[in-house]
Design a protein around this motif. Structure first.
Motif, PDB file in Angstrom:
ATOM      1  N   GLU A  16       0.884  -1.205   0.008  1.00  0.00           N
ATOM      2  CA  GLU A  16       0.163  -0.094  -0.172  1.00  0.00           C
ATOM      3  C   GLU A  16       0.765   1.072  -0.053  1.00  0.00           C
ATOM      4  N   LEU A  17       1.793   1.236   0.511  1.00  0.00           N
ATOM      5  CA  LEU A  17       2.911   2.283   0.800  1.00  0.00           C
ATOM      6  C   LEU A  17       3.436   2.793  -0.472  1.00  0.00           C
ATOM      7  N   LEU A  18       3.552   1.566  -1.370  1.00  0.00           N
ATOM      8  CA  LEU A  18       4.348   1.833  -2.461  1.00  0.00           C
ATOM      9  C   LEU A  18       3.301   2.808  -3.599  1.00  0.00           C
ATOM     10  N   LYS A  19       2.104   2.695  -3.357  1.00  0.00           N
ATOM     11  CA  LYS A  19       1.234   3.366  -4.340  1.00  0.00           C
ATOM     12  C   LYS A  19       1.477   5.051  -4.444  1.00  0.00           C
ATOM     13  N   PRO A  20       1.230   5.520  -5.586  1.00  0.00           N
ATOM     14  CA  PRO A  20       1.480   6.978  -5.740  1.00  0.00           C
ATOM     15  C   PRO A  20       0.433   7.641  -4.832  1.00  0.00           C
ATOM     16  N   GLU A  21      -0.655   7.388  -4.584  1.00  0.00           N
ATOM     17  CA  GLU A  21      -1.658   7.950  -3.719  1.00  0.00           C
ATOM     18  C   GLU A  21      -1.239   7.935  -2.106  1.00  0.00           C
ATOM     19  N   ALA A  22      -0.371   7.180  -1.969  1.00  0.00           N
ATOM     20  CA  ALA A  22      -0.099   6.813  -0.482  1.00  0.00           C
ATOM     21  C   ALA A  22       0.996   7.835   0.177  1.00  0.00           C
ATOM     22  N   THR A  23       0.983   8.792  -0.292  1.00  0.00           N
ATOM     23  CA  THR A  23       2.049  10.061   0.017  1.00  0.00           C
ATOM     24  C   THR A  23       2.031  10.292   1.417  1.00  0.00           C
ATOM     25  N   ALA A  24       0.688  10.721   1.875  1.00  0.00           N
ATOM     26  CA  ALA A  24       0.316  11.121   3.246  1.00  0.00           C
ATOM     27  C   ALA A  24       0.584   9.610   4.081  1.00  0.00           C
ATOM     28  N   CYS A 277       4.705  -4.950  17.753  1.00  0.00           N
ATOM     29  CA  CYS A 277       3.413  -4.647  17.152  1.00  0.00           C
ATOM     30  C   CYS A 277       3.480  -5.312  15.477  1.00  0.00           C
ATOM     31  N   PHE A 278       2.515  -6.215  15.350  1.00  0.00           N
ATOM     32  CA  PHE A 278       2.385  -6.659  13.972  1.00  0.00           C
ATOM     33  C   PHE A 278       1.052  -5.722  13.204  1.00  0.00           C
ATOM     34  N   ILE A 279       1.440  -5.041  12.143  1.00  0.00           N
ATOM     35  CA  ILE A 279       0.173  -4.258  11.620  1.00  0.00           C
ATOM     36  C   ILE A 279       0.017  -4.730  10.050  1.00  0.00           C
ATOM     37  N   THR A 280      -1.259  -4.763   9.866  1.00  0.00           N
ATOM     38  CA  THR A 280      -1.736  -5.426   8.640  1.00  0.00           C
ATOM     39  C   THR A 280      -3.120  -4.834   8.201  1.00  0.00           C
ATOM     40  N   PHE A 281      -3.327  -5.017   6.739  1.00  0.00           N
ATOM     41  CA  PHE A 281      -4.852  -4.658   6.310  1.00  0.00           C
ATOM     42  C   PHE A 281      -5.707  -5.845   6.322  1.00  0.00           C
ATOM     43  N   ASP A 282      -5.005  -6.904   6.419  1.00  0.00           N
ATOM     44  CA  ASP A 282      -5.757  -8.334   6.313  1.00  0.00           C
ATOM     45  C   ASP A 282      -6.373  -8.889   7.421  1.00  0.00           C
ATOM     46  N   GLN A 283      -7.734  -8.812   7.650  1.00  0.00           N
ATOM     47  CA  GLN A 283      -8.343  -9.016   8.612  1.00  0.00           C
ATOM     48  C   GLN A 283      -8.127 -10.649   9.297  1.00  0.00           C
ATOM     49  N   ASP A 284      -8.105 -11.493   8.352  1.00  0.00           N
ATOM     50  CA  ASP A 284      -7.626 -12.944   8.678  1.00  0.00           C
ATOM     51  C   ASP A 284      -6.262 -13.092   9.155  1.00  0.00           C
ATOM     52  N   PHE A 298       3.015 -14.365  23.716  1.00  0.00           N
ATOM     53  CA  PHE A 298       4.057 -13.380  23.353  1.00  0.00           C
ATOM     54  C   PHE A 298       3.377 -12.041  23.692  1.00  0.00           C
ATOM     55  N   PRO A 299       4.013 -10.940  24.093  1.00  0.00           N
ATOM     56  CA  PRO A 299       3.377  -9.658  24.263  1.00  0.00           C
ATOM     57  C   PRO A 299       2.853  -8.943  22.928  1.00  0.00           C
ATOM     58  N   THR A 300       3.411  -9.438  21.867  1.00  0.00           N
ATOM     59  CA  THR A 300       3.248  -8.742  20.572  1.00  0.00           C
ATOM     60  C   THR A 300       1.874  -8.217  20.446  1.00  0.00           C
ATOM     61  N   GLN A 301       1.555  -7.013  20.004  1.00  0.00           N
ATOM     62  CA  GLN A 301       0.246  -6.387  19.633  1.00  0.00           C
ATOM     63  C   GLN A 301       0.000  -6.553  18.231  1.00  0.00           C
ATOM     64  N   THR A 302      -1.381  -6.880  17.860  1.00  0.00           N
ATOM     65  CA  THR A 302      -1.880  -6.876  16.573  1.00  0.00           C
ATOM     66  C   THR A 302      -2.869  -5.531  16.311  1.00  0.00           C
ATOM     67  N   ILE A 303      -2.352  -4.772  15.219  1.00  0.00           N
ATOM     68  CA  ILE A 303      -3.080  -3.870  14.741  1.00  0.00           C
ATOM     69  C   ILE A 303      -3.591  -3.995  13.533  1.00  0.00           C
ATOM     70  N   LEU A 304      -5.078  -3.939  13.111  1.00  0.00           N
ATOM     71  CA  LEU A 304      -5.703  -4.003  11.743  1.00  0.00           C
ATOM     72  C   LEU A 304      -6.059  -2.672  11.388  1.00  0.00           C
ATOM     73  N   LEU A 305      -5.323  -2.348  10.211  1.00  0.00           N
ATOM     74  CA  LEU A 305      -5.599  -1.078   9.740  1.00  0.00           C
ATOM     75  C   LEU A 305      -6.884  -1.231   8.721  1.00  0.00           C
ATOM     76  N   LYS A 306      -7.431   0.006   8.404  1.00  0.00           N
ATOM     77  CA  LYS A 306      -8.681  -0.057   7.501  1.00  0.00           C
ATOM     78  C   LYS A 306      -8.262   0.737   6.355  1.00  0.00           C
ATOM     79  N   ASN A 307      -8.473   0.051   5.123  1.00  0.00           N
ATOM     80  CA  ASN A 307      -8.556   0.811   3.916  1.00  0.00           C
ATOM     81  C   ASN A 307      -9.583   1.721   3.617  1.00  0.00           C
ATOM     82  N   HIS A 308      -9.368   2.990   3.240  1.00  0.00           N
ATOM     83  CA  HIS A 308     -10.332   4.131   2.901  1.00  0.00           C
ATOM     84  C   HIS A 308     -10.746   4.078   1.603  1.00  0.00           C
TER      85      HIS A 308
END
Length: 308
Positions: A16-24, A277-284, A298-308
């Motif tokens: 997602e970060l590679l996409k041209p529109e992902a500047t912000a 932290c493990f950060i993903t857009f993938d719900q599964d 493990f104390p690792t936290q999981t963060i689910l990002l949402k696509n806009h």
């Protein structure tokens, strides 16, 4: 001063970060007071766009997560954070790519056994895998393979014979019954991560359940030293038993590639277990990671990002 957290990004986030529109989004990640981490599994997934990813990883001032226990074939909970040097890591990958290819080729019999490629027989799958692994080893070792060719050939043939002796039909019925029992009525929707694991185990036969709990009691990673690959194997077993959806992994087009991607998800989970932290857009992937980390201890936290 607060310690910098180590954030392990799933490959879909890097994509997602590679996409041209992902500047912000790139700017946001770039200004975080934490470290962005990647691993060998990312290198394999990024290979087709390696130049663009090299630029991105350098822009993010990313760090490479290494398992310091690797040489002793054990999982070390403390990660070593090495310089990114993506140019060198991609070059190393391409040099040894036949070895990586051989590894993923070996997933085909497991995929077939769990319900994939039903138009083929295990004999066909096993022999195709044998040829593919042999070809990959030939590319990698070249003339060095010749001296050991008979021994390697015999080992591959022995593996093929073992696979073809498996009763595929009975195994598939057992897997399908387990998954159906686990997912019927979508009961895990309201469960917390550890409850999901107990629910999955509860649908096993008494003997199977006892075997899993003996080897993987709750918080097992705090009770003993794990071998390298053991945590990813545990995560993949949870997937196989139905903790997350299996749609597209065993039917339809590109099922083999999707199955391999699922296996890489499990590998990402092991690599991320040494981070904060493990950060993903993938719900599964998020659900599987959260259950694996929580149950294993493990104390690792999981963060689910949402696509806009």
């Amino acid at each position: 001063m607060k310690r910098q957290l180590v954030l392990y990004l799933d490959n879909c986030v890097f994509s997602e970060l590679l996409k041209p529109e992902a500047t912000a989004m790139r700017k946001g990640f770039g200004t975080l007071p934490h470290r962005i981490a990647f691993s060998d599994i990312h290198i394999a997934e990024m290979r087709t766009n390696h130049e663009e990813y090299t630029t991105l990883l350098n822009e993010l001032d990313a760090v490479f997560v290494r398992n310091p226990g690797q040489v002793h074939e054990r999982h070390d909970r403390i990660s070593s954070l090495d310089p990114a040097v993506p140019e060198e890591r991609f070059a190393n990958y391409f040099e040894f790519s036949p070895a990586y290819e051989a590894f993923y080729e070996m997933l085909a019999p497991m995929h077939h056994l769990m319900g994939g490629g039903q138009e083929k027989t295990m004999d066909q799958v096993a022999k195709k895998t044998e040829r593919a692994v042999s070809n990959s080893l030939t590319k990698l070792l070249g003339s060095e393979l010749v001296g050991n060719s008979v021994e390697i050939s015999n080992a591959l043939k022995g593996a093929t014979e073992s696979l073809t002796s498996i009763n595929v039909s009975d195994t598939r019925k057992s897997v399908e019954a387990q998954v159906s029992a686990v997912r019927e009525g979508d009961p895990m929707r309201e469960m917390d991560p550890i409850e999901k694991v107990h629910h999955v185990f509860s649908k096993l036969s008494e003997i199977e359940q006892r075997g899993f709990l003996d080897k993987y009691p709750e918080k097992f990673a705090q009770l003993r030293t794990l071998g390298t690959g053991e945590l990813s194997g545990f995560a993949f077993a949870l997937f196989g038993m139905g903790l997350t959806k299996r749609k597209g992994k065993f039917t339809g087009s590109r099922q083999s590639q999707k199955f391999a991607a699922q296996f890489r998800d499990a590998q990402h989970i092991e690599e991320a277990s040494r981070c904060d932290c493990f950060i993903t857009f993938d719900q599964d992937a998020s659900a599987l990671a959260a259950s694996t980390f929580a149950y294993a201890g493990f104390p690792t936290q999981t963060i689910l990002l949402k696509n806009h």
